[in-house]
Design a protein around this motif. Structure first.
Motif, PDB file in Angstrom:
ATOM      1  N   HIS A 173     -12.826   6.901   9.936  1.00 21.20           N
ATOM      2  CA  HIS A 173     -13.138   5.923   8.813  1.00 21.20           C
ATOM      3  C   HIS A 173     -12.059   5.742   7.702  1.00 21.20           C
ATOM      4  O   HIS A 173     -11.988   5.078   6.887  1.00 21.20           O
ATOM      5  CB  HIS A 173     -14.568   6.354   8.199  1.00 21.20           C
ATOM      6  CG  HIS A 173     -14.808   7.655   7.930  1.00 21.20           C
ATOM      7  ND1 HIS A 173     -14.549   8.167   6.644  1.00 21.20           N
ATOM      8  CD2 HIS A 173     -15.431   8.573   8.759  1.00 21.20           C
ATOM      9  CE1 HIS A 173     -14.743   9.501   6.815  1.00 21.20           C
ATOM     10  NE2 HIS A 173     -15.417   9.712   7.953  1.00 21.20           N
ATOM     11  N   LEU A 174     -11.233   6.788   7.649  1.00 21.37           N
ATOM     12  CA  LEU A 174     -10.187   7.206   6.753  1.00 21.37           C
ATOM     13  C   LEU A 174      -9.265   6.079   6.776  1.00 21.37           C
ATOM     14  O   LEU A 174      -8.660   5.448   5.892  1.00 21.37           O
ATOM     15  CB  LEU A 174      -9.329   8.443   6.796  1.00 21.37           C
ATOM     16  CG  LEU A 174      -8.394   8.457   5.476  1.00 21.37           C
ATOM     17  CD1 LEU A 174      -8.496   9.806   4.708  1.00 21.37           C
ATOM     18  CD2 LEU A 174      -7.094   8.271   6.131  1.00 21.37           C
ATOM     19  N   TRP A 175      -8.877   5.624   8.187  1.00 21.99           N
ATOM     20  CA  TRP A 175      -7.821   4.831   8.418  1.00 21.99           C
ATOM     21  C   TRP A 175      -8.495   3.214   8.262  1.00 21.99           C
ATOM     22  O   TRP A 175      -7.917   2.358   7.687  1.00 21.99           O
ATOM     23  CB  TRP A 175      -7.429   4.662   9.981  1.00 21.99           C
ATOM     24  CG  TRP A 175      -6.846   6.107  10.288  1.00 21.99           C
ATOM     25  CD1 TRP A 175      -7.409   6.880  11.207  1.00 21.99           C
ATOM     26  CD2 TRP A 175      -5.607   6.582   9.627  1.00 21.99           C
ATOM     27  NE1 TRP A 175      -6.829   8.100  11.291  1.00 21.99           N
ATOM     28  CE2 TRP A 175      -5.757   8.001  10.341  1.00 21.99           C
ATOM     29  CE3 TRP A 175      -4.988   6.232   8.775  1.00 21.99           C
ATOM     30  CZ2 TRP A 175      -4.797   8.849   9.873  1.00 21.99           C
ATOM     31  CZ3 TRP A 175      -3.878   7.122   8.181  1.00 21.99           C
ATOM     32  CH2 TRP A 175      -3.881   8.475   9.126  1.00 21.99           C
ATOM     33  N   LEU A 176      -9.808   3.013   8.680  1.00 19.55           N
ATOM     34  CA  LEU A 176     -10.572   1.928   8.228  1.00 19.55           C
ATOM     35  C   LEU A 176     -10.701   1.577   6.615  1.00 19.55           C
ATOM     36  O   LEU A 176     -10.108   0.410   6.297  1.00 19.55           O
ATOM     37  CB  LEU A 176     -11.880   1.819   8.908  1.00 19.55           C
ATOM     38  CG  LEU A 176     -12.682   0.754   8.582  1.00 19.55           C
ATOM     39  CD1 LEU A 176     -12.030  -0.571   9.513  1.00 19.55           C
ATOM     40  CD2 LEU A 176     -14.207   0.845   9.081  1.00 19.55           C
ATOM     41  N   VAL A 177     -10.889   2.473   5.795  1.00 19.46           N
ATOM     42  CA  VAL A 177     -11.165   2.307   4.593  1.00 19.46           C
ATOM     43  C   VAL A 177      -9.830   2.138   3.915  1.00 19.46           C
ATOM     44  O   VAL A 177      -9.559   1.456   3.185  1.00 19.46           O
ATOM     45  CB  VAL A 177     -11.952   3.518   3.787  1.00 19.46           C
ATOM     46  CG1 VAL A 177     -11.623   3.613   2.323  1.00 19.46           C
ATOM     47  CG2 VAL A 177     -13.410   3.603   4.134  1.00 19.46           C
ATOM     48  N   GLY A 178      -8.612   2.943   4.355  1.00 15.60           N
ATOM     49  CA  GLY A 178      -7.348   2.613   4.030  1.00 15.60           C
ATOM     50  C   GLY A 178      -6.746   1.637   4.115  1.00 15.60           C
ATOM     51  O   GLY A 178      -6.245   0.939   3.219  1.00 15.60           O
ATOM     52  N   LEU A 179      -6.983   1.007   5.357  1.00 14.13           N
ATOM     53  CA  LEU A 179      -6.515  -0.290   5.529  1.00 14.13           C
ATOM     54  C   LEU A 179      -7.235  -1.504   4.910  1.00 14.13           C
ATOM     55  O   LEU A 179      -6.639  -2.348   4.430  1.00 14.13           O
ATOM     56  CB  LEU A 179      -6.447  -0.485   7.417  1.00 14.13           C
ATOM     57  CG  LEU A 179      -5.530   0.161   7.942  1.00 14.13           C
ATOM     58  CD1 LEU A 179      -5.742   0.016   9.426  1.00 14.13           C
ATOM     59  CD2 LEU A 179      -3.874  -0.169   7.422  1.00 14.13           C
ATOM     60  N   LEU A 180      -8.464  -1.443   4.910  1.00 14.11           N
ATOM     61  CA  LEU A 180      -9.218  -2.354   3.965  1.00 14.11           C
ATOM     62  C   LEU A 180      -8.794  -2.548   2.592  1.00 14.11           C
ATOM     63  O   LEU A 180      -8.869  -3.466   2.010  1.00 14.11           O
ATOM     64  CB  LEU A 180     -10.808  -2.209   4.332  1.00 14.11           C
ATOM     65  CG  LEU A 180     -11.509  -2.613   5.735  1.00 14.11           C
ATOM     66  CD1 LEU A 180     -12.739  -2.266   5.685  1.00 14.11           C
ATOM     67  CD2 LEU A 180     -11.130  -4.286   5.813  1.00 14.11           C
ATOM     68  N   SER A 181      -8.659  -1.296   1.992  1.00 13.59           N
ATOM     69  CA  SER A 181      -8.654  -1.185   0.672  1.00 13.59           C
ATOM     70  C   SER A 181      -7.015  -1.550   0.397  1.00 13.59           C
ATOM     71  O   SER A 181      -6.935  -2.286  -0.589  1.00 13.59           O
ATOM     72  CB  SER A 181      -8.809   0.220   0.275  1.00 13.59           C
ATOM     73  OG  SER A 181      -7.775   1.158   0.508  1.00 13.59           O
ATOM     74  N   LEU A 182      -6.286  -1.395   1.066  1.00 14.46           N
ATOM     75  CA  LEU A 182      -4.819  -2.020   1.114  1.00 14.46           C
ATOM     76  C   LEU A 182      -4.834  -3.550   1.160  1.00 14.46           C
ATOM     77  O   LEU A 182      -4.099  -4.084   0.225  1.00 14.46           O
ATOM     78  CB  LEU A 182      -3.912  -1.438   2.246  1.00 14.46           C
ATOM     79  CG  LEU A 182      -2.259  -1.616   2.090  1.00 14.46           C
ATOM     80  CD1 LEU A 182      -2.004  -1.202   0.599  1.00 14.46           C
ATOM     81  CD2 LEU A 182      -1.601  -1.095   3.124  1.00 14.46           C
ATOM     82  N   ALA A 183      -5.645  -4.009   2.061  1.00 16.28           N
ATOM     83  CA  ALA A 183      -5.732  -5.316   2.196  1.00 16.28           C
ATOM     84  C   ALA A 183      -6.263  -5.905   0.808  1.00 16.28           C
ATOM     85  O   ALA A 183      -5.715  -6.993   0.111  1.00 16.28           O
ATOM     86  CB  ALA A 183      -6.616  -6.055   3.324  1.00 16.28           C
ATOM     87  N   TRP A 184      -7.215  -5.285   0.229  1.00 17.37           N
ATOM     88  CA  TRP A 184      -7.929  -5.976  -0.763  1.00 17.37           C
ATOM     89  C   TRP A 184      -7.160  -5.767  -2.060  1.00 17.37           C
ATOM     90  O   TRP A 184      -7.036  -6.794  -2.698  1.00 17.37           O
ATOM     91  CB  TRP A 184      -9.192  -5.377  -0.928  1.00 17.37           C
ATOM     92  CG  TRP A 184      -9.837  -5.181  -2.212  1.00 17.37           C
ATOM     93  CD1 TRP A 184      -9.947  -4.336  -3.451  1.00 17.37           C
ATOM     94  CD2 TRP A 184     -10.863  -6.360  -2.675  1.00 17.37           C
ATOM     95  NE1 TRP A 184     -10.593  -4.845  -4.376  1.00 17.37           N
ATOM     96  CE2 TRP A 184     -11.172  -6.036  -4.160  1.00 17.37           C
ATOM     97  CE3 TRP A 184     -11.132  -7.654  -2.016  1.00 17.37           C
ATOM     98  CZ2 TRP A 184     -12.044  -6.913  -4.770  1.00 17.37           C
ATOM     99  CZ3 TRP A 184     -12.061  -8.182  -2.861  1.00 17.37           C
ATOM    100  CH2 TRP A 184     -12.512  -7.922  -4.124  1.00 17.37           C
TER     101      TRP A 184
END
Length: 150
Positions: A13-24
């Motif tokens: 989930h760190l990778w998921l949250v990190g990538l989603l937050s980077l996109a946002w």
């Protein structure tokens, strides 16, 4: 060998949250750059009328500080989260401060003119930004407490 074990222990989930937050937050950075470089042309393309453009152009210079902290603190926080750095907590903290100051300014000190009906949902965006900034700070803090971030 120890570094490989640590990387394998990184929760998915760190990778998921990190990538989603980077996109946002990357979109926020795009908006920041476009607004400050293209100005009126970008705002008109986004659907803003004369009154909203005048409101933005009259924004006091000091408001660029929290806006900049909010946007770039979030982008840097996202990158630091993906790098598994504990400094993501600090970057997201600065981002949250910037978002809260911007919210207070736009909702209580100097509210903008009413948005056209097709953009009415955008009136909620400052609240959404603050909530997401707070959640990202909480997530980074939690990952730092669990020693996922170094």
């Amino acid at each position: 060998m120890i570094d490989i074990a640590r990387r394998m222990a990184t929760p998915w989930h760190l990778w998921l949250v990190g990538l989603l937050s980077l996109a946002w937050n990357g979109f926020g950075a795009f908006d920041y750059i476009q607004t400050n470089t293209r100005g009126e042309a970008y705002m008109r393309a986004s659907g803003f009328g004369d009154d909203m453009i005048a409101y933005f152009n009259a924004m006091p210079t000091w408001m660029y500080v929290p806006w900049t902290l909010g946007v770039w603190g979030a982008v840097i926080g996202s990158l630091l989260l993906l790098a598994r750095s504990r400094f993501a907590v600090h970057a997201f903290g600065l981002s949250l401060i910037g978002a809260v100051v911007s919210l207070i300014y736009s909702k209580f000190i100097n509210p903008p003119p009413a948005l056209p009906p097709e953009l009415a949902m955008m009136a909620w965006m400052p609240y959404v930004i603050v909530v997401i900034a707070a959640l990202l700070l909480w997530y980074a803090w939690t990952m730092a407490k669990r020693a996922v971030l170094r």
